[in-house]
Design a protein around this motif. Structure first.
Motif, PDB file in Angstrom:
ATOM      1  N   PRO A   1       0.819  -1.220   0.000  1.00 30.78           N
ATOM      2  CA  PRO A   1       0.000   0.000   0.000  1.00 30.78           C
ATOM      3  C   PRO A   1       0.846   1.261   0.000  1.00 30.78           C
ATOM      4  O   PRO A   1       1.977   1.253   0.500  1.00 30.78           O
ATOM      5  CB  PRO A   1      -0.798  -0.121   1.302  1.00 30.78           C
ATOM      6  CG  PRO A   1       0.059  -0.951   2.191  1.00 30.78           C
ATOM      7  CD  PRO A   1       0.807  -1.894   1.308  1.00 30.78           C
ATOM      8  N   GLU A   2       0.263   2.320  -0.549  1.00 28.47           N
ATOM      9  CA  GLU A   2       0.979   3.603  -0.547  1.00 28.47           C
ATOM     10  C   GLU A   2       0.670   4.384   0.723  1.00 28.47           C
ATOM     11  O   GLU A   2       1.414   5.261   1.119  1.00 28.47           O
ATOM     12  CB  GLU A   2       0.579   4.413  -1.787  1.00 28.47           C
ATOM     13  CG  GLU A   2       1.106   3.770  -3.057  1.00 28.47           C
ATOM     14  CD  GLU A   2       0.527   4.388  -4.314  1.00 28.47           C
ATOM     15  OE1 GLU A   2       0.508   5.620  -4.420  1.00 28.47           O
ATOM     16  OE2 GLU A   2       0.079   3.624  -5.186  1.00 28.47           O
ATOM     17  N   ILE A   3      -0.484   4.074   1.314  1.00 22.70           N
ATOM     18  CA  ILE A   3      -0.853   4.701   2.592  1.00 22.70           C
ATOM     19  C   ILE A   3      -1.168   3.578   3.577  1.00 22.70           C
ATOM     20  O   ILE A   3      -1.814   2.603   3.201  1.00 22.70           O
ATOM     21  CB  ILE A   3      -2.135   5.559   2.459  1.00 22.70           C
ATOM     22  CG1 ILE A   3      -1.973   6.633   1.383  1.00 22.70           C
ATOM     23  CG2 ILE A   3      -2.529   6.189   3.788  1.00 22.70           C
ATOM     24  CD1 ILE A   3      -3.253   7.418   1.107  1.00 22.70           C
ATOM     25  N   ILE A   4      -0.716   3.721   4.809  1.00 24.06           N
ATOM     26  CA  ILE A   4      -1.139   2.758   5.836  1.00 24.06           C
ATOM     27  C   ILE A   4      -1.825   3.530   6.961  1.00 24.06           C
ATOM     28  O   ILE A   4      -1.291   4.528   7.472  1.00 24.06           O
ATOM     29  CB  ILE A   4       0.040   1.934   6.404  1.00 24.06           C
ATOM     30  CG1 ILE A   4       0.778   1.204   5.270  1.00 24.06           C
ATOM     31  CG2 ILE A   4      -0.469   0.923   7.431  1.00 24.06           C
ATOM     32  CD1 ILE A   4       1.906   0.295   5.745  1.00 24.06           C
ATOM     33  N   LEU A   5      -3.029   3.056   7.317  1.00 29.38           N
ATOM     34  CA  LEU A   5      -3.762   3.646   8.426  1.00 29.38           C
ATOM     35  C   LEU A   5      -3.628   2.704   9.619  1.00 29.38           C
ATOM     36  O   LEU A   5      -3.950   1.523   9.511  1.00 29.38           O
ATOM     37  CB  LEU A   5      -5.243   3.822   8.061  1.00 29.38           C
ATOM     38  CG  LEU A   5      -5.550   4.546   6.741  1.00 29.38           C
ATOM     39  CD1 LEU A   5      -7.039   4.496   6.440  1.00 29.38           C
ATOM     40  CD2 LEU A   5      -5.081   5.990   6.805  1.00 29.38           C
ATOM     41  N   TYR A   6      -3.120   3.224  10.712  1.00 27.85           N
ATOM     42  CA  TYR A   6      -2.929   2.394  11.908  1.00 27.85           C
ATOM     43  C   TYR A   6      -3.941   2.824  12.971  1.00 27.85           C
ATOM     44  O   TYR A   6      -3.937   3.992  13.375  1.00 27.85           O
ATOM     45  CB  TYR A   6      -1.536   2.599  12.493  1.00 27.85           C
ATOM     46  CG  TYR A   6      -0.371   2.208  11.606  1.00 27.85           C
ATOM     47  CD1 TYR A   6       0.180   0.936  11.676  1.00 27.85           C
ATOM     48  CD2 TYR A   6       0.214   3.131  10.738  1.00 27.85           C
ATOM     49  CE1 TYR A   6       1.282   0.590  10.890  1.00 27.85           C
ATOM     50  CE2 TYR A   6       1.302   2.795   9.948  1.00 27.85           C
ATOM     51  CZ  TYR A   6       1.837   1.522  10.034  1.00 27.85           C
ATOM     52  OH  TYR A   6       2.921   1.181   9.267  1.00 27.85           O
ATOM     53  N   ASP A   7      -4.758   1.901  13.429  1.00 29.15           N
ATOM     54  CA  ASP A   7      -5.717   2.223  14.486  1.00 29.15           C
ATOM     55  C   ASP A   7      -5.182   1.661  15.804  1.00 29.15           C
ATOM     56  O   ASP A   7      -5.225   0.449  16.020  1.00 29.15           O
ATOM     57  CB  ASP A   7      -7.089   1.610  14.143  1.00 29.15           C
ATOM     58  CG  ASP A   7      -8.188   2.110  15.078  1.00 29.15           C
ATOM     59  OD1 ASP A   7      -7.896   2.936  15.957  1.00 29.15           O
ATOM     60  OD2 ASP A   7      -9.343   1.665  14.914  1.00 29.15           O
ATOM     61  N   GLU A   8      -4.705   2.540  16.646  1.00 27.72           N
ATOM     62  CA  GLU A   8      -4.155   2.166  17.965  1.00 27.72           C
ATOM     63  C   GLU A   8      -3.210   0.957  17.857  1.00 27.72           C
ATOM     64  O   GLU A   8      -3.500  -0.104  18.431  1.00 27.72           O
ATOM     65  CB  GLU A   8      -5.287   1.819  18.942  1.00 27.72           C
ATOM     66  CG  GLU A   8      -6.416   2.833  18.998  1.00 27.72           C
ATOM     67  CD  GLU A   8      -6.246   3.868  20.088  1.00 27.72           C
ATOM     68  OE1 GLU A   8      -5.132   3.933  20.665  1.00 27.72           O
ATOM     69  OE2 GLU A   8      -7.189   4.631  20.324  1.00 27.72           O
ATOM     70  N   PRO A   9      -2.100   1.090  17.166  1.00 28.17           N
ATOM     71  CA  PRO A   9      -1.247  -0.090  16.907  1.00 28.17           C
ATOM     72  C   PRO A   9      -0.624  -0.710  18.151  1.00 28.17           C
ATOM     73  O   PRO A   9      -0.251  -1.886  18.111  1.00 28.17           O
ATOM     74  CB  PRO A   9      -0.167   0.458  15.969  1.00 28.17           C
ATOM     75  CG  PRO A   9      -0.154   1.932  16.185  1.00 28.17           C
ATOM     76  CD  PRO A   9      -1.545   2.310  16.546  1.00 28.17           C
ATOM     77  N   THR A  10      -0.495   0.052  19.236  1.00 24.56           N
ATOM     78  CA  THR A  10       0.185  -0.524  20.410  1.00 24.56           C
ATOM     79  C   THR A  10      -0.771  -0.818  21.567  1.00 24.56           C
ATOM     80  O   THR A  10      -0.334  -1.283  22.619  1.00 24.56           O
ATOM     81  CB  THR A  10       1.294   0.428  20.908  1.00 24.56           C
ATOM     82  OG1 THR A  10       0.709   1.725  21.119  1.00 24.56           O
ATOM     83  CG2 THR A  10       2.418   0.548  19.917  1.00 24.56           C
ATOM     84  N   THR A  11      -2.046  -0.566  21.365  1.00 17.47           N
ATOM     85  CA  THR A  11      -3.009  -0.803  22.454  1.00 17.47           C
ATOM     86  C   THR A  11      -3.076  -2.288  22.795  1.00 17.47           C
ATOM     87  O   THR A  11      -3.117  -3.138  21.915  1.00 17.47           O
ATOM     88  CB  THR A  11      -4.413  -0.298  22.037  1.00 17.47           C
ATOM     89  OG1 THR A  11      -4.322   1.095  21.839  1.00 17.47           O
ATOM     90  CG2 THR A  11      -5.468  -0.591  23.088  1.00 17.47           C
ATOM     91  N   GLY A  12      -3.059  -2.578  24.088  1.00 21.95           N
ATOM     92  CA  GLY A  12      -3.172  -3.959  24.556  1.00 21.95           C
ATOM     93  C   GLY A  12      -1.870  -4.732  24.515  1.00 21.95           C
ATOM     94  O   GLY A  12      -1.867  -5.921  24.814  1.00 21.95           O
ATOM     95  N   LEU A  13      -0.778  -4.065  24.160  1.00 23.45           N
ATOM     96  CA  LEU A  13       0.515  -4.771  24.114  1.00 23.45           C
ATOM     97  C   LEU A  13       1.387  -4.313  25.278  1.00 23.45           C
ATOM     98  O   LEU A  13       1.283  -3.167  25.722  1.00 23.45           O
ATOM     99  CB  LEU A  13       1.242  -4.469  22.798  1.00 23.45           C
ATOM    100  CG  LEU A  13       0.523  -4.860  21.506  1.00 23.45           C
ATOM    101  CD1 LEU A  13       1.334  -4.408  20.297  1.00 23.45           C
ATOM    102  CD2 LEU A  13       0.287  -6.361  21.445  1.00 23.45           C
ATOM    103  N   ASP A  14       2.258  -5.201  25.750  1.00 21.37           N
ATOM    104  CA  ASP A  14       3.180  -4.796  26.816  1.00 21.37           C
ATOM    105  C   ASP A  14       4.201  -3.818  26.226  1.00 21.37           C
ATOM    106  O   ASP A  14       4.367  -3.743  25.001  1.00 21.37           O
ATOM    107  CB  ASP A  14       3.867  -6.030  27.416  1.00 21.37           C
ATOM    108  CG  ASP A  14       4.693  -6.760  26.384  1.00 21.37           C
ATOM    109  OD1 ASP A  14       5.830  -6.340  26.141  1.00 21.37           O
ATOM    110  OD2 ASP A  14       4.179  -7.730  25.791  1.00 21.37           O
TER     111      ASP A  14
END
Lengths: 259, 256
Positions: free
Chosen positions: A177-190
């Motif tokens: 992809p030319e654009i990446i949309l990240y929705d809360e990528p680190t939520t719920g991770l240590d």
């Protein structure tokens, strides 16, 4: 208005449209009486990494779902590569979506499919005409990018939270992809796994020169991934500047995020 | 006049379900056709339900015969047992019981599967991947349920009659040839056709209600459980409502 933050003007967005990967103009979105986005404006240049920062329930996820066409705005324009997402036909929207990756907050891996099938799914559904050998190569390449080539025949349920996030990222990457949309990528991770995901996002940005829009309230993630930070307050783009400058800002609504 | 909240909620739910059904018909006959997924669902829905429907049908045929026998003996019409059981199974008990078992197994599984896909954003992920999730998930499952239930009911009725044959022979001796001749002779075209046609409606109701409940699931994992549960309850009630309507229509057409 925040003292030092740069406020993007609507006419700037229009004139800069060709150079922008995403242009959002006067966006409104409500759910009943809950007005989530009110006259929201934002422009993201190609290759730029923008983080939208806001409290829980401030409409961050609604914003990226509008960008990818999962939600229809009540009013306003969202242009992705110059195409108005809410007005184009379904086939055209599908073609556009092939250029836009979306990393879901919950990863959204298909439980009934193996990792390989999860990665193959977007390739097959977007009618990408490649041979099976080529598909296998693309799957392994995407898994290599996230360091999980050995999980190719595993089921999502057999993977840890961090691994699932990486596989979801690999699925996002497979269409280049030319654009990446990240929705809360680190939520719920240590914190350690979260840091690994952040490093991975930066590596991907560098390797593929993607445009990134990251939704987060994890300040570590915001600091390490952003070229620019947009603060979403009461449905509006309240502040729009670099991390360093926003950190120095004295405005109480901006300051609360950095305390 | 203000309607009570329960009635308003019921009417609103019925309206939503009707709209969902309308959406099914508007999308079902337009390309892109999801033939591979449809075939896969036919296998999953049909094949996986066969052991359960087969077992329950066999027991039902056996028990029904054993329960009817004393009364038939009292009235001196014991020899008519295969005919009576045959008509009862083919016309009413077989389709309804199998449809209820099907609603319990497939309605809940579709409701839970789509519900969990909804709350974990898998349906959104499909849409982003260039897939119309309504066609891929709903249309395929509803068609598979509609086409597979009649097949399962035919097989279930046959197995049920084998159970009945065993029941007849527990306390008496009736040859296989005599039993089947009596069963087939007692059945007219007007017994078989309406019973067969209504099974398509049963299958459609189970499929569409399971999909509707799952597709509109909300409130996390609790909502998934609720979707699965209400899919079974509503689909089971709908089976009886359709059965009632089928009897009235058959009556009006003079097929009874």
């Amino acid at each position: 208005m925040p003292e030092e933050a740069t406020i993007v003007q609507s006419d700037q967005l229009i004139s800069a449209d060709a150079a922008n990967a995403v242009s959002i103009l006067h966006l409104y979105k409500s759910f009943g009486n809950n007005h989530v986005l009110i006259d929201f404006n934002l422009a993201i240049k190609k290759g730029e990494s923008v983080v939208v920062l806001g409290k829980s329930g401030s409409g961050k996820s609604v914003l990226i779902k509008c960008i990818i066409g999962l939600l229809k705005p009540d009013k306003g324009t969202i242009a992705v590569f110059g195409k108005n997402v809410s007005e184009i036909k379904e086939e055209e929207l599908d073609k556009l979506r092939a250029k836009v990756g979306f990393l879901f907050q919950s990863n959204a891996l298909y439980d009934s499919m193996t990792v390989r099938e999860n990665l193959e799914f977007p390739l097959r559904r977007h009618w990408i005409k490649v041979s099976q050998a080529e598909v296998n190569k693309m799957v392994l390449e995407a898994l290599d990018d996230v360091g999980l080539a050995h999980t190719v025949d595993m089921m999502p349920v057999e993977l840890s939270g961090g691994m699932r996030k990486r596989i979801a990222l690999a699925r996002t990457l497979i269409l280049k992809p030319e654009i990446i949309l990240y929705d809360e990528p680190t939520t719920g991770l240590d914190p350690i796994t979260g840091k690994e995901i952040i490093d991975l996002m930066n590596d991907i940005q560098e390797k593929y020169n993607t445009t990134s829009l990251i939704i987060s309230h994890d300040m570590n993630c915001v600091r390490m991934t952003s070229d620019r930070v947009v603060i979403l307050v009461e449905g509006k783009c309240y502040a729009n500047d670099t991390w360093d400058r926003l950190q120095q800002n004295k405005d109480p609504k901006v300051k609360q995020f950095f305390e | 006049m203000v309607l009570p909240a329960e009635i308003r909620s019921f009417l609103s739910e019925a309206g939503e379900l009707s709209r969902f059904t309308g959406r099914f018909f508007s999308q079902a006959f337009r390309p892109r056709y999801e033939l591979y997924e449809f075939t896969r669902q036919c296998y999953l829905i049909g094949y996986s339900s066969l052991p359960l429907i087969g077992l329950t049908s066999f027991i039902m045929g056996l028990v029904l015969t054993m329960q009817l026998r004393p009364s038939m003996v009292d009235y001196g019409v014991e020899s008519e047992l295969p005919s009576i059981v045959g008509i009862a199974i083919v016309r009413e008990i077989g389709p309804v019981i199998s449809a209820l078992i099907f609603a319990g197994k497939i309605g809940s599984s579709i409701g839970a599967e789509l519900g969990s896909m909804k709350v974990t954003e898998q349906i959104d992920a499909m849409e982003v991947s260039g897939t119309n999730p309504f066609k891929y998930l709903v249309v395929t499952r509803v068609f598979a349920a509609t086409l597979m239930l009649p097949v399962l009911i035919i097989l279930g009725d046959t197995i049920s009659l084998y159970g009945s044959f065993l029941g007849v022979n527990i306390r008496g001796t009736t040859s296989s040839h005599l039993f089947w001749t009596q069963v087939i002779d007692s059945l007219a075209f007007s017994d078989v056709l309406p019973a067969f046609i209504k099974t398509y409606f049963f299958g459609f109701a189970v499929g569409i209600i399971g999909c509707y409940k799952g597709y509109n699931s909300s409130k996390g994992t609790e909502g998934v459980g609720r979707s699965a549960n209400s899919a079974v309850v509503v689909a089971s009630v709908m089976v009886f409502v359709i059965d009632l309507l089928a009897v009235q229509i058959t009556d009006l057409l003079g097929l009874n």
